[in-house]
Motif scaffolding. Structure first.
Motif, PDB file in Angstrom:
ATOM      1  N   PRO A 227      38.716  42.051  53.494  1.00 40.25           N
ATOM      2  CA  PRO A 227      39.089  41.567  52.153  1.00 40.25           C
ATOM      3  C   PRO A 227      39.981  42.528  51.372  1.00 40.25           C
ATOM      4  CG  PRO A 227      36.758  41.178  52.582  1.00 40.25           C
ATOM      5  CD  PRO A 227      37.254  42.023  53.710  1.00 40.25           C
ATOM      6  N   VAL A 228      39.659  43.820  51.407  1.00 38.43           N
ATOM      7  CA  VAL A 228      40.457  44.781  50.643  1.00 38.43           C
ATOM      8  C   VAL A 228      41.836  44.954  51.276  1.00 38.43           C
ATOM      9  CG1 VAL A 228      40.611  47.155  49.835  1.00 38.43           C
ATOM     10  CG2 VAL A 228      38.425  45.968  49.768  1.00 38.43           C
ATOM     11  N   LEU A 229      41.888  45.102  52.595  1.00 38.03           N
ATOM     12  CA  LEU A 229      43.187  45.271  53.257  1.00 38.03           C
ATOM     13  C   LEU A 229      44.065  44.034  53.086  1.00 38.03           C
ATOM     14  CD1 LEU A 229      42.308  47.119  56.598  1.00 38.03           C
ATOM     15  CD2 LEU A 229      43.006  48.073  54.391  1.00 38.03           C
ATOM     16  N   ARG A 230      43.438  42.869  53.106  1.00 37.85           N
ATOM     17  CA  ARG A 230      44.203  41.639  52.897  1.00 37.85           C
ATOM     18  C   ARG A 230      44.806  41.620  51.491  1.00 37.85           C
ATOM     19  NH1 ARG A 230      40.506  38.192  54.357  1.00 37.85           N
ATOM     20  NH2 ARG A 230      39.653  37.751  52.289  1.00 37.85           N
ATOM     21  N   THR A 402      40.806  41.123  42.476  1.00 39.70           N
ATOM     22  CA  THR A 402      40.616  41.123  43.920  1.00 39.70           C
ATOM     23  C   THR A 402      39.540  42.146  44.293  1.00 39.70           C
ATOM     24  OG1 THR A 402      42.205  42.895  44.399  1.00 39.70           O
ATOM     25  CG2 THR A 402      43.100  40.658  44.156  1.00 39.70           C
ATOM     26  N   PRO A 403      39.108  42.179  45.556  1.00 35.31           N
ATOM     27  CA  PRO A 403      38.129  43.200  45.983  1.00 35.31           C
ATOM     28  C   PRO A 403      38.622  44.628  45.816  1.00 35.31           C
ATOM     29  CG  PRO A 403      38.231  41.412  47.588  1.00 35.31           C
ATOM     30  CD  PRO A 403      39.354  41.185  46.619  1.00 35.31           C
ATOM     31  N   ILE A 404      39.929  44.822  45.557  1.00 37.12           N
ATOM     32  CA  ILE A 404      40.455  46.173  45.357  1.00 37.12           C
ATOM     33  C   ILE A 404      39.736  46.861  44.194  1.00 37.12           C
ATOM     34  CG2 ILE A 404      42.493  47.497  44.648  1.00 37.12           C
ATOM     35  CD1 ILE A 404      44.194  45.413  46.113  1.00 37.12           C
ATOM     36  N   ARG A 405      39.442  46.105  43.144  1.00 35.31           N
ATOM     37  CA  ARG A 405      38.839  46.704  41.946  1.00 35.31           C
ATOM     38  C   ARG A 405      37.511  47.383  42.257  1.00 35.31           C
ATOM     39  NH1 ARG A 405      35.202  44.894  38.097  1.00 35.31           N
ATOM     40  NH2 ARG A 405      35.129  42.832  39.067  1.00 35.31           N
ATOM     41  N   ARG A 406      36.720  46.808  43.155  1.00 39.08           N
ATOM     42  CA  ARG A 406      35.404  47.364  43.464  1.00 39.08           C
ATOM     43  C   ARG A 406      35.421  48.324  44.642  1.00 39.08           C
ATOM     44  NH1 ARG A 406      34.850  42.011  42.749  1.00 39.08           N
ATOM     45  NH2 ARG A 406      34.724  41.667  44.998  1.00 39.08           N
ATOM     46  N   ALA A 407      36.525  48.366  45.365  1.00 34.60           N
ATOM     47  CA  ALA A 407      36.583  49.223  46.550  1.00 34.60           C
ATOM     48  C   ALA A 407      36.484  50.689  46.135  1.00 34.60           C
ATOM     49  CB  ALA A 407      37.893  48.987  47.308  1.00 34.60           C
ATOM     50  N   GLY A 408      35.585  51.402  46.772  1.00 37.57           N
ATOM     51  CA  GLY A 408      35.483  52.828  46.494  1.00 37.57           C
ATOM     52  C   GLY A 408      34.894  53.150  45.139  1.00 37.57           C
ATOM     53  N   ALA A 409      34.168  52.228  44.546  1.00 40.33           N
ATOM     54  CA  ALA A 409      33.525  52.538  43.263  1.00 40.33           C
ATOM     55  C   ALA A 409      32.573  53.708  43.408  1.00 40.33           C
ATOM     56  CB  ALA A 409      32.768  51.316  42.750  1.00 40.33           C
ATOM     57  N   LYS A 410      31.978  53.827  44.602  1.00 39.39           N
ATOM     58  CA  LYS A 410      31.159  54.985  44.952  1.00 39.39           C
ATOM     59  C   LYS A 410      31.841  55.658  46.130  1.00 39.39           C
ATOM     60  CE  LYS A 410      26.836  52.890  43.421  1.00 39.39           C
ATOM     61  NZ  LYS A 410      25.483  52.449  43.826  1.00 39.39           N
TER      62      LYS A 410
END
Length: 429
Positions: A227-230, A402-410
């Motif tokens: 999802p994030v890479l897409r 998109t899922p980018i916003r939550r990616a790497g939150a931690k």
């Protein structure tokens, strides 16, 4: 392929094989930096048209995208060092033709033949170079080796345009391209002195090769299933469309609108490239503190403001400063994206996923460069820069949905949805 760290090993900077490779890579990067400035100047000198500059960038970019489709497959199938040497020698011969022919008079058509082939060879070289480091140093030294290489590339991004501008101002852009050709000869000579370790699939069973398109699609399927890479691929495709021709527009702005010379262009681009160095230094602490999503989105938002400002301000120091800010944030976003892709992609797919990512998100770049430069020539750089900057800001806003916003939150944990997906198709060894 790897071994445990040993106190008896010499420091990496004393490793002869890596040192030779490091020098060869630096020379190749220096050649790219010369061409980065000299080729657009040559076109502008001969035609006075920013649209012609953009058209050449578009054609060359299209060739690079096509080469990127199969670059990962070739790198997985054939000897990486040999591919890099062949790519260097091809660029040596082709770039050397330009000054030889140009001394008899401008021949713009030749650039439309030479540059696309050189860009295709350069794409193959880059894919091979990314993977070759793993066949050169032990696994516990990969981070150190990549850090040294990236630091050198950042330095060439600063010094290359400065030197190319000086050479172009004093001897003409054609001579700068001759220097570029010579750098590839030195790079090929350096690569011929090293030997890479054979590619091994540790603990893996032999696999059957498929046709190149099928193998490329295995990487593309993995890219699409994440999802994030897409989301990154889609948004970066729009971003590249808006910014691929920025260098051509900037050169036109400095020379045509602000009365700068070839040397002035080299100084502006060289000093602005310090932003790339700053971005490389800032990205790790930013990502640790803010996580991937906030860092990536914030960097691209600032890119939009900086790009719009660089096209609208009317003094060279302001253009230089804003371009440096743009390159700094571009570096932050690019390194974040590359690192995340490396972290979540299985090793056996990394080359093809890299090729799929590059070729997909660069696909709109050539058309964007042609449109951006044509509109700059017709409506002026300030208006085009404002529209392109606003578009970049919208790309950043799109990341919030998109899922980018939550990616790497931690940052210490792998975020949900980033576990490697099953690889589609048969993978080559």
């Amino acid at each position: 392929m790897s071994r445990a760290a040993s106190p008896h090993r010499p420091p990496l900077w004393r490793d002869r094989a890596f040192g030779t490779y490091w020098i060869a890579q630096s020379l190749s990067a220096a050649g790219d930096a010369f061409a980065y400035l000299a080729v657009p100047l040559l076109v502008l000198q001969a035609t006075g048209s920013v649209a012609q500059m953009g058209l050449l960038t578009a054609v060359a970019g299209a060739a690079s995208v096509v080469a990127g489709v199969f670059g990962g497959v070739l790198v997985d199938r054939y000897d990486r060092r040999t591919l890099m040497i062949v790519a260097d020698l091809a660029r040596l011969v082709l770039y050397a033709l330009v000054p030889l022919v140009w001394f008899a008079g401008p021949q713009v058509w030749l650039l439309f033949v030479v540059l696309p082939i050189c860009e295709a060879a350069g794409m193959l070289f880059q894919v091979a170079a990314v993977t070759a480091v793993r066949n050169l140093v032990d696994s516990d030294r990969l981070t150190e080796a990549n850090g040294r290489l990236q630091a050198t590339f950042a330095a060439t991004a600063v010094l290359g345009p400065l030197l190319a501008g000086v050479v172009s101002a004093n001897f003409g852009p054609a001579v700068a391209i001759a220097v570029n050709a010579a750098s590839f000869a030195l790079s090929a000579a350096g690569l011929s002195l090293i030997r890479l370790r054979p590619v091994q699939a540790a603990g893996a069973a032999p696999v059957t090769r498929q046709r190149p398109v099928a193998e490329f699609l295995a990487g593309a399927r993995f890219l699409w299933r994440q999802p994030v890479l897409r989301a990154l691929t889609v948004l970066l495709s729009v971003f590249i469309f808006l910014t691929y021709g920025f260098t051509d527009v900037l050169i036109y702005r400095v020379t045509h609108d602000l009365g700068g010379t070839e040397g002035t262009v080299g100084t502006v681009l060289g000093l602005a490239a310090l932003g790339t160095v700053a971005g490389a230094l800032l990205v790790a602490p930013l990502r640790r503190r803010r996580g991937f999503g906030a860092t990536w989105i914030g960097a691209h938002a600032v890119c939009g403001f900086a790009l719009a400002g660089a096209g609208m301000v009317t003094t060279l120091p302001a253009v230089t400063a804003l371009t440096a800010v743009y390159l700094c944030c571009l570096s932050i976003g690019g390194i974040c994206s590359m690192s995340l892709r490396q972290e979540i992609t299985p090793d056996h797919l990394l080359g093809r996923v890299t090729s799929a990512f590059w070729s997909t998100h660069y696909a709109l770049g050539p058309a964007g460069a042609a449109i951006l430069t044509w509109t700059a020539g017709r409506y002026g750089v300030p208006a085009v820069a404002l529209v392109a900057g606003a578009g970049c800001l919208l790309v950043a806003v799109g990341g919030l949905f998109t899922p980018i916003r939550r990616a790497g939150a931690k940052p210490a944990l792998r975020p949900p949805g980033l576990q490697p997906a099953p690889a589609g198709g048969t993978i080559s060894g």
